[in-house]
Write an enzyme that holds these catalytic residues in place. Structure first.
Site, PDB file in Angstrom:
ATOM      1  N   ASP A   1       4.169  -4.416   6.591  1.00 39.96           N
ATOM      2  CA  ASP A   1       4.625  -5.709   7.111  1.00 39.96           C
ATOM      3  C   ASP A   1       4.718  -6.773   6.013  1.00 39.96           C
ATOM      4  O   ASP A   1       5.630  -7.602   6.026  1.00 39.96           O
ATOM      5  CB  ASP A   1       3.741  -6.184   8.276  1.00 39.96           C
ATOM      6  CG  ASP A   1       2.301  -6.388   7.873  1.00 39.96           C
ATOM      7  OD1 ASP A   1       1.826  -5.685   6.957  1.00 39.96           O
ATOM      8  OD2 ASP A   1       1.632  -7.256   8.466  1.00 39.96           O
TER       9      ASP A   1
ATOM     10  N   ASP B   1      -1.198   2.600   7.931  1.00 42.21           N
ATOM     11  CA  ASP B   1      -1.868   1.853   9.012  1.00 42.21           C
ATOM     12  C   ASP B   1      -1.169   1.974  10.369  1.00 42.21           C
ATOM     13  O   ASP B   1      -1.768   1.652  11.398  1.00 42.21           O
ATOM     14  CB  ASP B   1      -1.967   0.363   8.639  1.00 42.21           C
ATOM     15  CG  ASP B   1      -2.688   0.149   7.326  1.00 42.21           C
ATOM     16  OD1 ASP B   1      -3.480   1.025   6.934  1.00 42.21           O
ATOM     17  OD2 ASP B   1      -2.456  -0.888   6.682  1.00 42.21           O
TER      18      ASP B   1
ATOM     19  N   ARG C   1       1.291  -4.895  -5.520  1.00 36.04           N
ATOM     20  CA  ARG C   1       1.413  -6.213  -4.881  1.00 36.04           C
ATOM     21  C   ARG C   1       2.146  -7.110  -5.889  1.00 36.04           C
ATOM     22  O   ARG C   1       2.100  -6.859  -7.098  1.00 36.04           O
ATOM     23  CB  ARG C   1       0.045  -6.819  -4.578  1.00 36.04           C
ATOM     24  CG  ARG C   1      -0.979  -5.812  -4.057  1.00 36.04           C
ATOM     25  CD  ARG C   1      -0.871  -5.561  -2.565  1.00 36.04           C
ATOM     26  NE  ARG C   1      -1.834  -4.521  -2.161  1.00 36.04           N
ATOM     27  CZ  ARG C   1      -1.764  -3.824  -1.039  1.00 36.04           C
ATOM     28  NH1 ARG C   1      -0.783  -4.019  -0.190  1.00 36.04           N
ATOM     29  NH2 ARG C   1      -2.658  -2.928  -0.757  1.00 36.04           N
TER      30      ARG C   1
ATOM     31  N   GLY D   1       0.841  -1.205   0.000  1.00 33.90           N
ATOM     32  CA  GLY D   1       0.000   0.000   0.000  1.00 33.90           C
ATOM     33  C   GLY D   1       0.868   1.244   0.000  1.00 33.90           C
ATOM     34  O   GLY D   1       1.739   1.386   0.846  1.00 33.90           O
TER      35      GLY D   1
ATOM     36  N   ARG E   1      -6.634  -1.379   7.790  1.00 30.78           N
ATOM     37  CA  ARG E   1      -6.532  -2.834   7.602  1.00 30.78           C
ATOM     38  C   ARG E   1      -7.030  -3.565   8.833  1.00 30.78           C
ATOM     39  O   ARG E   1      -8.198  -3.652   9.033  1.00 30.78           O
ATOM     40  CB  ARG E   1      -5.105  -3.234   7.273  1.00 30.78           C
ATOM     41  CG  ARG E   1      -4.929  -3.480   5.799  1.00 30.78           C
ATOM     42  CD  ARG E   1      -3.794  -4.462   5.578  1.00 30.78           C
ATOM     43  NE  ARG E   1      -3.413  -4.448   4.182  1.00 30.78           N
ATOM     44  CZ  ARG E   1      -2.399  -5.113   3.687  1.00 30.78           C
ATOM     45  NH1 ARG E   1      -1.619  -5.804   4.477  1.00 30.78           N
ATOM     46  NH2 ARG E   1      -2.126  -5.066   2.425  1.00 30.78           N
TER      47      ARG E   1
ATOM     48  N   THR F   1       3.560   2.960   5.610  1.00 26.25           N
ATOM     49  CA  THR F   1       2.165   2.498   5.543  1.00 26.25           C
ATOM     50  C   THR F   1       1.300   3.464   6.330  1.00 26.25           C
ATOM     51  O   THR F   1       1.725   3.944   7.391  1.00 26.25           O
ATOM     52  CB  THR F   1       2.000   1.072   6.118  1.00 26.25           C
ATOM     53  OG1 THR F   1       0.601   0.839   6.344  1.00 26.25           O
ATOM     54  CG2 THR F   1       2.725   0.858   7.419  1.00 26.25           C
TER      55      THR F   1
ATOM     56  N   ASP G   1       0.988   0.082  11.727  1.00 24.06           N
ATOM     57  CA  ASP G   1       0.912  -1.202  12.426  1.00 24.06           C
ATOM     58  C   ASP G   1       2.253  -1.935  12.489  1.00 24.06           C
ATOM     59  O   ASP G   1       2.295  -3.155  12.542  1.00 24.06           O
ATOM     60  CB  ASP G   1      -0.141  -2.095  11.757  1.00 24.06           C
ATOM     61  CG  ASP G   1       0.133  -2.309  10.269  1.00 24.06           C
ATOM     62  OD1 ASP G   1       1.033  -1.657   9.724  1.00 24.06           O
ATOM     63  OD2 ASP G   1      -0.570  -3.130   9.656  1.00 24.06           O
TER      64      ASP G   1
HETATM   65  P1  ADP Z   1       2.173  -4.048   2.791  1.00 25.44           P
HETATM   66  O1  ADP Z   1       3.646  -4.081   2.574  1.00 25.44           O
HETATM   67  O2  ADP Z   1       1.593  -2.680   2.646  1.00 25.44           O
HETATM   68  O3  ADP Z   1       1.774  -4.751   4.084  1.00 25.44           O
HETATM   69  P2  ADP Z   1       1.212  -6.389   1.268  1.00 25.44           P
HETATM   70  O4  ADP Z   1       0.816  -7.165   2.486  1.00 25.44           O
HETATM   71  O5  ADP Z   1       0.282  -6.396   0.118  1.00 25.44           O
HETATM   72  O6  ADP Z   1       1.482  -4.844   1.587  1.00 25.44           O
HETATM   73  O7  ADP Z   1       2.628  -6.950   0.791  1.00 25.44           O
HETATM   74  C1  ADP Z   1       3.297  -6.353  -0.310  1.00 25.44           C
HETATM   75  C2  ADP Z   1       4.041  -7.394  -1.083  1.00 25.44           C
HETATM   76  O8  ADP Z   1       5.029  -8.018  -0.252  1.00 25.44           O
HETATM   77  C3  ADP Z   1       3.205  -8.565  -1.591  1.00 25.44           C
HETATM   78  O9  ADP Z   1       2.506  -8.257  -2.780  1.00 25.44           O
HETATM   79  C4  ADP Z   1       4.289  -9.601  -1.850  1.00 25.44           C
HETATM   80  O10 ADP Z   1       4.985  -9.302  -3.032  1.00 25.44           O
HETATM   81  C5  ADP Z   1       5.240  -9.366  -0.675  1.00 25.44           C
HETATM   82  N1  ADP Z   1       4.912 -10.305   0.420  1.00 25.44           N
HETATM   83  C6  ADP Z   1       3.935 -10.188   1.340  1.00 25.44           C
HETATM   84  N2  ADP Z   1       3.921 -11.280   2.177  1.00 25.44           N
HETATM   85  C7  ADP Z   1       4.921 -12.079   1.740  1.00 25.44           C
HETATM   86  C8  ADP Z   1       5.426 -13.374   2.168  1.00 25.44           C
HETATM   87  N3  ADP Z   1       4.896 -14.018   3.220  1.00 25.44           N
HETATM   88  N4  ADP Z   1       6.475 -13.894   1.480  1.00 25.44           N
HETATM   89  C9  ADP Z   1       7.023 -13.261   0.432  1.00 25.44           C
HETATM   90  N5  ADP Z   1       6.589 -12.051  -0.023  1.00 25.44           N
HETATM   91  C10 ADP Z   1       5.563 -11.463   0.624  1.00 25.44           C
END
Ligand code: ADP
Length: 336
Positions: free
Chosen positions: A103, A128, A72, A11, A172, A126, A130
């Protein structure tokens, strides 16, 4: 020459551009090479990148979004994604990768680390808020400011029509935005993860109904409910229907949505992003690895990435108590 790669992931958050700018300037100061990958981790998988110098980051810190784009990247969650990303970093002879994100993005960094020998550094980006290890994340202050101004406007029309409003805010699965915005706007009710059990909303609904009825009996002008997204089963429309069905209470729904992610970053976010960005490059020069750079009080610090992801950062308990025990006491007492 040390070579740093940079990307923004997940995000987007206002202030990411200010962080990019600070990192690029600091790289030039240290005489490090800096390249930016586009579209989050997709840029690593597709080898989509650009060299970054101070000429590329002029006039960007005042804008939301990110010049490197964000996205993503589901492939990073598959076994071959991190391996492929590592190959790209090796091909470009990268020494350190800095990722600005939340995260999920940090989990991606950890997955990558299993296949790559370089340094990994996260910056908390982010809305959020968090992530543990930093009082605030980049973008949070702007999101709170935007939502606060929006609810001030809603309050005008709510007062004019003596209306109940349900305003959904982002976050979130965390209540930082809900509580900060709820307190800043004097919301009569804040429904968030800290004070409402989504598995058992019946008592909360009953309480809310009697509070609204107390308010209406006392002829107050309006009743604003700040609702955290992903909390109430069925969302704000379901809550509206329940208020109508169970007590004949008419309400209006406003989902603030993505306006909270955009807009010119607040000065707090520009400053935080600048400090954290500069410190991230300092951390590379100190050979630090698997860390997130955060700020607690007035101190910049490096915390383990795993802690930033897993330790959790609860909403300030004093604020939850203040809302329930003091600021809305008149509604709660009269409705008991
Ligand atoms: P944010 O970083 O804002 O929390 P996301 O949760 O959508 O956003 O995560 C962003 C990107 O990080 C995902 O699209 C993916 O490419 C990578 N990612 C998230 N979780 C994992 C994971 N468990 N293992 C590997 N890559 C991950």
């Amino acid at each position: 020459m040390t070579k740093i790669a940079l990307l923004t992931s997940g995000g987007d958050a206002p202030g990411m551009n200010a962080a990019i700018r600070a990192i690029v300037h600091s790289c030039q100061h240290h005489q490090y090479e800096c390249i930016g990958f586009f579209h989050g981790y997709n840029g690593l998988l597709n080898d989509e990148w650009q060299a970054l110098t101070h000429a590329d980051v002029g006039n960007i810190l005042q804008f939301g979004g990110t010049i490197l784009k964000s996205a993503r990247c589901p492939a990073m969650c598959l076994p071959k994604g991190p391996k492929q990303a590592a190959n790209t970093l090796r091909k470009h002879q990268i020494d350190a990768l800095i990722v600005i994100g939340g995260d999920g993005s940090f989990r991606g960094l950890e997955a990558l680390k299993a296949h790559w020998e370089g340094q990994i550094i996260g910056l908390p980006g982010t809305i959020d808020n968090d992530l543990a290890g930093s009082d605030n994340t980049i973008g949070f202050a702007t999101a709170v400011t935007t939502a606060t101004h929006a609810i001030d406007k809603i309050r005008d029309t709510a007062n004019a029509f003596e209306r109940v409003f349900i305003v959904e805010v982002m976050g979130r699965h965390s209540g930082h935005i809900a509580f900060n915005v709820g307190l800043a706007t004097g919301a009569e009710a804040i429904l968030s993860f800290e004070n409402c059990d989504p598995a058992d909303t019946a008592p909360q609904l009953a309480r809310l109904i009697s509070q609204i009825q107390v308010q209406q009996q006392h002829n107050h002008d309006s009743f604003v409910i700040v609702l955290a997204e992903n909390l109430w089963p069925g969302g704000p429309q379901a809550l509206k229907a329940q208020l109508a069905e169970q007590a004949g209470i008419d309400s209006a729904v406003c989902v603030l949505g993505h306006i909270q992610r955009g807009g010119s970053p607040a000065p707090e976010d520009r400053l935080l992003a600048t400090e954290l960005g500069l410190e991230a490059v300092n951390a590379v020069s100190r050979n630090q690895d698997r860390i997130m750079i955060g700020k607690q009080g007035s101190t910049l610090q490096a915390v383990p990435l795993s802690g930033a992801i897993n330790d959790g950062k609860p909403v300030n308990g004093r604020w939850v108590a203040a809302h329930e025990d003091v600021l809305t006491e008149y509604l709660i007492k009269h409705s008991e």
